[in-house]
Motif scaffolding. Structure first.
Motif, short mmCIF file in Angstrom:
data_model
loop_
_atom_site.label_atom_id
_atom_site.label_comp_id
_atom_site.label_asym_id
_atom_site.label_seq_id
_atom_site.Cartn_x
_atom_site.Cartn_y
_atom_site.Cartn_z
N VAL A 386 -16.44 34.12 -21.91
CA VAL A 386 -16.21 33.34 -20.70
C VAL A 386 -15.08 33.96 -19.88
O VAL A 386 -13.99 34.22 -20.41
N ILE A 387 -15.32 34.19 -18.60
CA ILE A 387 -14.29 34.66 -17.67
C ILE A 387 -13.73 33.44 -16.95
O ILE A 387 -14.46 32.74 -16.24
N ASN A 388 -12.44 33.17 -17.14
CA ASN A 388 -11.80 32.02 -16.53
C ASN A 388 -11.12 32.40 -15.22
O ASN A 388 -10.96 33.58 -14.91
N GLY A 389 -10.67 31.39 -14.51
CA GLY A 389 -10.02 31.64 -13.22
C GLY A 389 -8.80 32.52 -13.33
O GLY A 389 -8.55 33.37 -12.46
N ASP A 390 -7.99 32.35 -14.41
CA ASP A 390 -6.78 33.16 -14.53
C ASP A 390 -7.06 34.59 -14.99
O ASP A 390 -6.15 35.41 -15.07
N HIS A 391 -8.32 34.90 -15.29
CA HIS A 391 -8.70 36.28 -15.61
C HIS A 391 -8.97 37.10 -14.35
O HIS A 391 -9.07 38.33 -14.42
N LEU A 392 -9.14 36.43 -13.22
CA LEU A 392 -9.50 37.11 -11.97
C LEU A 392 -8.24 37.56 -11.26
O LEU A 392 -7.45 36.74 -10.79
N MET A 393 -8.04 38.87 -11.19
CA MET A 393 -6.82 39.42 -10.60
C MET A 393 -6.97 39.54 -9.09
O MET A 393 -7.20 40.61 -8.54
N ILE A 394 -6.88 38.37 -8.42
CA ILE A 394 -6.97 38.34 -6.96
C ILE A 394 -5.82 37.51 -6.43
O ILE A 394 -5.21 36.72 -7.15
N ASP A 395 -5.52 37.69 -5.13
CA ASP A 395 -4.43 36.97 -4.50
C ASP A 395 -4.74 35.48 -4.40
O ASP A 395 -5.87 35.05 -4.59
N SER A 396 -3.73 34.70 -4.04
CA SER A 396 -3.93 33.27 -3.82
C SER A 396 -4.95 33.09 -2.71
O SER A 396 -4.98 33.86 -1.75
#
Length: 473
Positions: A386-396
Motif C-alpha cells: 500500500v502506498i500512503n499519502g506520506d509516501h508521495l514526495m510532493i509539495d503541499s
C-alpha cells in the motif's frame, strides 16, 4: 473437443557471429523448451523479421558490422516503444549500459554470457512482455477503435480531445498541438499519425530545441556532398526520412527565424531544397507541430513568423493540463503504478485513500510527467503493498490553480545545506523504519527488498542508531 495449446512465446536472437547464434539456440532449446527461437545475423534482417511477425523478446548484440545494436534499437522502438529488448556486448561499460537503457533497452548483459543468469533475465523479460500484451488486449476490447490504446483519461475534456484527434486524422491538413510541458503532446501526435491513411508510413519525431540552430536546417532538409566544409557525403535529412508519412516538429516555437522561412516554403509548395542542391525536390509529408510556447506573444516580439503561424494552425489540438482533468488523476495514477510494477518486476501495489486524495489535491505544475515520476519514486523507495499519502514526495497541495496565496506553514529560514541534510535524514529514517517493519527486523531480507548490500544497510543503521531488534516479532 481437443483444447488448443497456448501460442508459444517467440525470442529473436540477433548477432553477426553465426557460431554464437547456433550455440545460444541449442542452449535455449534445453532451458526454454516452450519458446520458439528465431535468429538474425544482422540488424536489417532482424528488422525485416519484426515487420513480418510479432516477437515477445529481442536479445541482440551491440557491436555488429552493418548496423550496431543501438541503431537497431532506435528503429525497433520508433515502431513499437513497448518491445522488450535486451542488449549484450563484450565491451561492458557503465556509460554504454546507461546509454542503452536511456534509449529504451529493457536490460543489458555482458559477454561471456553466464547462461543461468541470462535465463533468469529472459524469463523476467518474457513476463514483462506477457503483462504488456494482456494490458493491450484488455484495452483494445474496451476501446476497439484503438484511439485510447495509449490514453487513459475518460473525463469530458479528454473525450472531446479523442473526437478531435479522430477528425484531424481523417484529413491531410497540418496540425498544431498546443499544451503545457508534460501533457502528452507527442502521444497526441502519434495518435493522429496512427489513425491516418499514412499509418503504414514513417513517423519522424524531431525535438527541435535539442538540435543547435546552425545545424537544424541541414538536419531537417539535408545537404549535398561539398555543400560546406565537412560535408563529405550526401545527407537526406529528416523530411526525406518522413516521405510518405508524418513528421512532428516538437517545440516549433524555438526554431530560428531563417529556418521558419524555409519551413514556410515546404508547407506552401510541398518541396524542399537541400543545401548545395541546384533544384528543389517534391516530397509527400504531413506536418504536425507542437509547442508549449505562447506563439502569439512570439509573433508580436518578432521571434515567430505570423504567416507560418497561420499555415500551421489549420487544425489545432489543445492538450489539457492535469489540474483541468482532476477526475482522471486516479485513473492515471493507477495506470502509472501498474507500468512501474512491470518496469521494476515488483509485487502488486495499490494506493490508500489518503494517497489518492493527496494526488488529486496537488496542482501538478509538471503535469502528467510529474505525476508519473512521483509514482515511480513512491513505488521504488517504499516497500509494501500500500502506498500512503506520506509516501508521495510532493509539495503541499495548492488549493486552486493560479492562487495568489500559497498556504504553506511558516518556517524559520535555515542554511540550505542544513535544510537539505535535515530532509535527507528524515527520509532515510522513515525509509529504514518502513523497510525493517516490512521485513520483521530481518536485515538480510531488508537488504534484498531495498537492493542494498547487507553491509551498506547496516552502515546506514549504525549512522542513525537504528536497531532491528524492536522490529522483530
Amino acid at each position: 473437443m481437443k483444447r488448443q495449446s497456448p501460442p508459444r512465446s517467440k525470442i529473436l536472437l540477433v548477432d553477426d557471429e553465426p557460431d554464437l547464434l547456433s550455440g545460444l539456440k541449442r542452449s535455449f532449446a534445453k532451458r526454454l523448451p516452450d519458446m520458439e527461437v528465431l535468429t538474425a545475423t544482422g540488424g536489417r534482417e532482424a528488422l525485416d523479421i519484426l515487420v513480418q511477425q510479432e516477437v515477445d523478446l529481442v536479445l541482440m548484440d551491440i557491436m555488429m558490422g552493418e548496423m550496431d545494436g543501438l541503431e537497431v534499437l532506435d528503429h525497433i522502438h520508433s515502431n513499437d516503444p513497448d518491445q522488450t529488448v535486451i542488449l549484450m556486448t563484450g565491451y561492458g561499460t557503465i556509460e554504454l549500459a546507461v546509454d542503452a537503457i536511456r534509449r529504451g533497452a529493457w536490460d543489458f548483459v555482458t559477454k561471456p554470457l553466464e547462461l543461468d543468469n541470462l535465463t533468469r533475465i529472459l524469463h523476467k523479460g518474457l513476463e514483462r512482455s506477457k503483462l504488456l500484451n494482456e494490458n493491450k488486449k484488455l484495452r483494445s476490447r474496451i476501446y476497439p477503435d484503438g484511439i485510447l490504446a495509449d490514453f487513459v483519461g475518460q473525463g469530458t475534456l479528454m473525450q472531446k480531445l479523442y473526437k478531435a484527434i479522430k477528425t484531424s486524422a481523417n484529413s491531410e491538413y497540418t496540425v498544431l498541438i498546443r499544451g503545457a510541458s508534460g501533457t502528452g503532446k507527442e502521444l497526441c501526435a502519434r495518435a493522429v499519425h496512427t489513425l491516418s491513411r499514412r499509418s503504414k508510413g514513417p513517423f519522424v519525431m524531431v525535438n527541435c530545441p535539442t538540435i543547435p540552430g546552425e545545424l537544424l536546417e541541414s538536419e531537417l532538409f539535408g545537404y549535398r556532398k561539398g555543400a560546406f566544409t565537412g560535408a563529405d557525403r550526401d545527407h537526406d535529412g529528416l523530411f526525406f526520412k518522413a516521405n510518405g508519412g508524418t513528421i512532428c516538429l516538437d517545440e516549433i516555437g524555438d526554431i530560428p527565424v531563417n529556418v521558419q522561412t524555409k519551413l514556410l516554403r515546404v508547407l506552401q509548395e510541398q518541396e524542399i531544397k537541400q543545401l548545395g542542391a541546384d533544384t528543389s525536390t517534391k516530397i509527400d509529408v504531413r506536418i504536425i507541430a507542437s509547442t508549449n510556447a505562447d506563439l502569439e506573444s512570439k509573433i508580436s516580439e518578432g521571434a515567430f513568423r505570423e504567416d507560418l503561424f497561420y499555415r500551421l494552425e489549420v487544425l489545432t489540438l489543445r492538450m489539457p493540463s492535469l489540474h483541468e482533468i482532476p477526475e482522471d488523476i486516479p485513473l492515471l495514477a493507477d495506470h502509472f503504478l501498474k507500468k512501474v510494477q512491470i518496469e521494476l518486476g515488483i509485487n502488486e501495489k495499490r494506493f490508500s485513500g489518503s494517497a489518492l486524495k493527496k494526488l488529486c489535491d496537488h496542482h501538478w505544475p509538471g503535469n502528467i510527467r510529474e505525476l508519473q515520476n512521483v509514482i515511480r519514486r513512491a513505488a521504488l523507495f517504499f516497500p509494501g503493498p500500500v502506498i500512503n499519502g506520506d509516501h508521495l514526495m510532493i509539495d503541499s497541495p495548492i488549493t486552486s490553480p493560479g492562487s495568489e496565496i500559497n498556504r504553506e506553514p511558516e518556517m524559520d529560514i535555515i542554511p540550505y545545506k542544513e535544510a537539505k541534510e535535515t530532509c535527507i535524514d528524515s527520509f532515510t529514517r522513515q525509509y529504514v523504519h518502513t523497510l525493517l517493519k516490512k521485513s520483521n527486523g530481518n536485515i538480510s531480507e531488508a537488504a534484498r527488498l531495498s537492493f542494498l548490500t547487507r553491509a551498506a544497510l547496516q552502515k546506514i543503521m549504525r549512522r542513525y542508531a537504528i536497531s532491528a531488534e524492536k522490529f522483530r516479532k
